[in-house]
Design an enzyme around this catalytic site. Structure first.
Site, PDB file in Angstrom:
ATOM      1  N   PRO A   1       0.843  -1.203   0.000  1.00 32.93           N
ATOM      2  CA  PRO A   1       0.000   0.000   0.000  1.00 32.93           C
ATOM      3  C   PRO A   1       0.874   1.246   0.000  1.00 32.93           C
ATOM      4  CG  PRO A   1      -0.642  -1.511   1.768  1.00 32.93           C
ATOM      5  CD  PRO A   1       0.666  -1.997   1.196  1.00 32.93           C
ATOM      6  N   GLU A   2       0.623   2.133  -0.928  1.00 31.56           N
ATOM      7  CA  GLU A   2       1.361   3.380  -0.957  1.00 31.56           C
ATOM      8  C   GLU A   2       0.617   4.383  -0.093  1.00 31.56           C
ATOM      9  OE1 GLU A   2       3.810   4.585  -3.604  1.00 31.56           O
ATOM     10  OE2 GLU A   2       4.209   2.629  -4.447  1.00 31.56           O
TER      11      GLU A   2
ATOM     12  N   LYS B   1       3.072   5.582   5.475  1.00 24.98           N
ATOM     13  CA  LYS B   1       2.338   4.352   5.182  1.00 24.98           C
ATOM     14  C   LYS B   1       1.576   3.843   6.396  1.00 24.98           C
ATOM     15  CE  LYS B   1       5.666   3.120   1.716  1.00 24.98           C
ATOM     16  NZ  LYS B   1       6.763   2.228   1.371  1.00 24.98           N
TER      17      LYS B   1
ATOM     18  N   CYS C   1      10.689   4.919 -23.539  1.00 26.34           N
ATOM     19  CA  CYS C   1      10.444   6.035 -22.635  1.00 26.34           C
ATOM     20  C   CYS C   1       9.438   6.971 -23.290  1.00 26.34           C
ATOM     21  CB  CYS C   1      11.769   6.756 -22.388  1.00 26.34           C
ATOM     22  SG  CYS C   1      11.592   8.371 -21.606  1.00 26.34           S
TER      23      CYS C   1
ATOM     24  N   CYS D   1      15.102   5.682 -17.323  1.00 24.93           N
ATOM     25  CA  CYS D   1      15.484   5.885 -18.719  1.00 24.93           C
ATOM     26  C   CYS D   1      16.933   6.341 -18.718  1.00 24.93           C
ATOM     27  CB  CYS D   1      14.600   6.948 -19.357  1.00 24.93           C
ATOM     28  SG  CYS D   1      15.227   7.461 -20.977  1.00 24.93           S
TER      29      CYS D   1
ATOM     30  N   CYS E   1      11.532  10.213 -24.532  1.00 24.31           N
ATOM     31  CA  CYS E   1      12.624  10.222 -25.530  1.00 24.31           C
ATOM     32  C   CYS E   1      12.722   8.925 -26.326  1.00 24.31           C
ATOM     33  CB  CYS E   1      13.949  10.526 -24.845  1.00 24.31           C
ATOM     34  SG  CYS E   1      14.603   9.124 -23.919  1.00 24.31           S
TER      35      CYS E   1
ATOM     36  N   CYS F   1      17.205  10.218 -20.616  1.00 27.26           N
ATOM     37  CA  CYS F   1      16.690  11.506 -20.149  1.00 27.26           C
ATOM     38  C   CYS F   1      16.628  11.632 -18.628  1.00 27.26           C
ATOM     39  CB  CYS F   1      15.351  11.828 -20.808  1.00 27.26           C
ATOM     40  SG  CYS F   1      14.003  10.741 -20.340  1.00 27.26           S
TER      41      CYS F   1
HETATM   42 ZN   LIG Z   1      13.814   9.036 -21.720  1.00 26.62          ZN
END
Ligand SMILES: [Zn+2]
Length: 251
Positions: free
Chosen positions: A2-3, A53, A217, A239, A220, A242
């Site tokens: 759970p976030e 949390k 991504c 990524c 990009c 980027c």
């Molecule tokens: Zn990227």
């Protein structure tokens, strides 16, 4: 796991019982061993908060019940006396409704539950200054991806929103804290707060990078990478084009 946003939803549900003197039962033997029912039965429930949390239930007399849901825990609020099968950890029974905790792996009763957690990313006005101070207390070689999951630094960010906020900020989870400027850290914390607030209020889950290893991504078109990181070996997504940072260490 759970976030922070699902924990906030549980806290909102539980507010239905605030102000009532509750009958408290702990049907599950492991919860019964904590003697929570004996200590809380008949006390009035005061404000319920989500901090990181954790759901914190305050009771008259200064008692604080901390419930951390881990992977499996769930709070439910239903009409008093509803039929159910199985043995919940905890039942808080009001005049008309009752709250039921299923699979509550962490239940602690004391008055100091909040002290160990950093500022809540989902607070109405998140304390970014304190989060930044906490980040700067960590060793400068700490990876950014690990630092963001440290609940003593900032409470409430889980693995999903860690990945998403780092991507939005253009910072790799493999960047060392010492190589990040304060301005960049603030930007990233702001992204986390904005994304998680939107998830809480709008219930949408706009994921650009989490769980998308090998796909392009969205910014990009470079192939997204993933790799376990840190002591907890939580999967980091990034990524390599980027998001600024170094390559992860060789496996
Ligand atoms: Zn990227």
């Amino acid at each position: 796991m759970p976030e922070g946003d699902s924990v906030h939803r549980a806290a909102i549900l539980l507010r239905a019982l605030v102000g009532e003197e509750l009958e408290v039962e702990t049907p599950h033997p492991r919860a019964a061993a904590e003697r929570i029912a004996e200590r809380l039965d008949g006390r009035r429930l005061e404000p319920v908060e989500a901090v990181g949390k954790n759901v914190l239930l305050r009771f008259e007399g200064g008692m604080v019940l901390r419930s951390h849901l881990r992977m499996s825990g769930r709070w439910q609020v239903q009409p008093r006396g509803s039929l159910r099968s199985g043995r919940p950890w905890l039942v808080l029974r009001g005049a008309e409704q009752e709250a039921v905790l299923w699979n509550g792996p962490v239940l602690e009763l004391h008055a100091r539950a909040v002290a160990r957690l950093g500022p809540d990313v989902l607070a109405p006005a998140p304390d970014f200054d304190a989060m930044l101070t906490n980040l700067r207390r960590l060793a400068p070689e700490t990876w950014l991806g690990e630092a963001l999951l440290d609940q003593r630094v900032v409470a409430g960010i889980g693995n999903v929103w860690k990945a998403e906020s780092l991507w939005r900020a253009g910072l790799s989870p493999w960047l060392r804290l010492g190589a990040v400027e304060d301005r960049e850290l603030r930007g990233m914390l702001g992204e986390a707060a904005t994304l998680m607030r939107a998830s809480l209020e709008l219930r949408r889950q706009p994921r650009q990078i989490y769980g998308r290893a090998g796909r392009p991504c969205p910014r990009c078109r470079t192939r997204i990478r993933s790799r376990g990181q840190g002591d907890g070996n939580r999967t980091a997504y990034w990524c390599p084009t980027c998001q600024r940072g170094e390559d992860p260490p060789a496996p």
